[in-house]
Write a protein that holds these residues in place. Sequence first.
Motif, PDB file in Angstrom:
ATOM      1  N   GLU A  23       0.833  -1.199   0.000  1.00 23.76           N
ATOM      2  CA  GLU A  23       0.000   0.000   0.000  1.00 23.76           C
ATOM      3  C   GLU A  23       0.874   1.258   0.000  1.00 23.76           C
ATOM      4  OE1 GLU A  23      -3.000   2.198   3.104  1.00 23.76           O
ATOM      5  OE2 GLU A  23      -3.171   0.024   2.923  1.00 23.76           O
ATOM      6  N   VAL A  31       0.675   7.639  -6.810  1.00 24.56           N
ATOM      7  CA  VAL A  31       0.081   8.933  -6.473  1.00 24.56           C
ATOM      8  C   VAL A  31       1.123  10.048  -6.526  1.00 24.56           C
ATOM      9  CG1 VAL A  31      -1.119  10.259  -4.682  1.00 24.56           C
ATOM     10  CG2 VAL A  31      -1.730   7.871  -5.074  1.00 24.56           C
ATOM     11  N   ASP A 120      -6.708  18.146  -5.725  1.00 29.39           N
ATOM     12  CA  ASP A 120      -7.856  17.642  -6.477  1.00 29.39           C
ATOM     13  C   ASP A 120      -7.553  16.257  -7.044  1.00 29.39           C
ATOM     14  OD1 ASP A 120      -9.158  20.028  -5.914  1.00 29.39           O
ATOM     15  OD2 ASP A 120      -8.850  20.875  -7.924  1.00 29.39           O
ATOM     16  N   ARG A 121      -6.347  16.075  -7.591  1.00 32.13           N
ATOM     17  CA  ARG A 121      -5.943  14.771  -8.122  1.00 32.13           C
ATOM     18  C   ARG A 121      -5.896  13.741  -7.011  1.00 32.13           C
ATOM     19  NH1 ARG A 121      -0.881  12.390  -8.478  1.00 32.13           N
ATOM     20  NH2 ARG A 121      -0.856  10.636  -9.914  1.00 32.13           N
ATOM     21  N   GLU A 123      -7.591  13.667  -4.276  1.00 35.48           N
ATOM     22  CA  GLU A 123      -8.981  13.310  -3.923  1.00 35.48           C
ATOM     23  C   GLU A 123      -9.565  12.339  -4.930  1.00 35.48           C
ATOM     24  OE1 GLU A 123     -11.745  16.345  -2.731  1.00 35.48           O
ATOM     25  OE2 GLU A 123     -10.140  17.515  -1.789  1.00 35.48           O
ATOM     26  N   ARG A 124      -9.340  12.594  -6.230  1.00 42.97           N
ATOM     27  CA  ARG A 124      -9.851  11.685  -7.269  1.00 42.97           C
ATOM     28  C   ARG A 124      -9.253  10.291  -7.115  1.00 42.97           C
ATOM     29  NH1 ARG A 124      -8.777  16.109 -10.479  1.00 42.97           N
ATOM     30  NH2 ARG A 124      -6.991  15.088 -11.454  1.00 42.97           N
ATOM     31  N   LEU A 125      -8.021  10.218  -6.616  1.00 46.50           N
ATOM     32  CA  LEU A 125      -7.350   8.929  -6.436  1.00 46.50           C
ATOM     33  C   LEU A 125      -7.698   8.265  -5.104  1.00 46.50           C
ATOM     34  CD1 LEU A 125      -3.838   9.870  -7.858  1.00 46.50           C
ATOM     35  CD2 LEU A 125      -5.552   8.382  -8.915  1.00 46.50           C
ATOM     36  N   GLY A 126      -8.548   8.929  -4.304  1.00 48.77           N
ATOM     37  CA  GLY A 126      -8.994   8.339  -3.045  1.00 48.77           C
ATOM     38  C   GLY A 126      -8.028   8.508  -1.885  1.00 48.77           C
ATOM     39  N   VAL A 127      -7.104   9.465  -1.981  1.00 42.29           N
ATOM     40  CA  VAL A 127      -6.155   9.694  -0.891  1.00 42.29           C
ATOM     41  C   VAL A 127      -6.903  10.277   0.302  1.00 42.29           C
ATOM     42  CG1 VAL A 127      -4.133  11.038  -0.163  1.00 42.29           C
ATOM     43  CG2 VAL A 127      -4.218  10.033  -2.471  1.00 42.29           C
ATOM     44  N   ARG A 128      -6.652   9.716   1.490  1.00 44.84           N
ATOM     45  CA  ARG A 128      -7.241  10.245   2.717  1.00 44.84           C
ATOM     46  C   ARG A 128      -6.354  11.365   3.232  1.00 44.84           C
ATOM     47  NH1 ARG A 128      -7.132   4.448   4.911  1.00 44.84           N
ATOM     48  NH2 ARG A 128      -5.083   5.300   5.215  1.00 44.84           N
ATOM     49  N   SER A 132      -7.226  18.649   5.224  1.00 40.47           N
ATOM     50  CA  SER A 132      -7.440  19.032   3.831  1.00 40.47           C
ATOM     51  C   SER A 132      -6.969  20.459   3.617  1.00 40.47           C
ATOM     52  CB  SER A 132      -8.912  18.870   3.457  1.00 40.47           C
ATOM     53  OG  SER A 132      -9.710  19.702   4.262  1.00 40.47           O
TER      54      SER A 132
END
Length: 137
Positions: A23, A31, A120-121, A123-128, A132
Amino acid sequence: MAPPETAGYQFNHTMIRVKDIKESIAFYTDVMGMEVISEYHNNDAKFSLYFLAFDHSDGKDTKEEKESARMRREGVLELTHNHGTESDPDFKGYANGNQEPGRGFGHIAITVDDIQAACDRFERLGVRFQKSLPTAK
């Protein structure tokens, strides 16, 4: 002014222990755009080291060149994985610096061209996010 004896010093790398190496490597390569430039595995002591960095050679450096330059360059990230932690239900994890015990570690800073576009990228990739962008302090 720094002492003349330290004129050749460079900050080479920092080490972070990770629970799940698959992971973690996926995050830093897929990422963040880094690549694994060197690995070391010690099966007797049950740990592995993975060294990651950005490729600024435009793909010209070979794997061997990247590995041999690891100790002569700056900005390398070492991920240390203690074998078995990824599947140990009793493993409590490592200190993340954001909560007790272990509050104190802050962050790893990576410069990007456009912070909003990068977030923004992510977030689209699901990064926690721990914090923020609008609320980061």
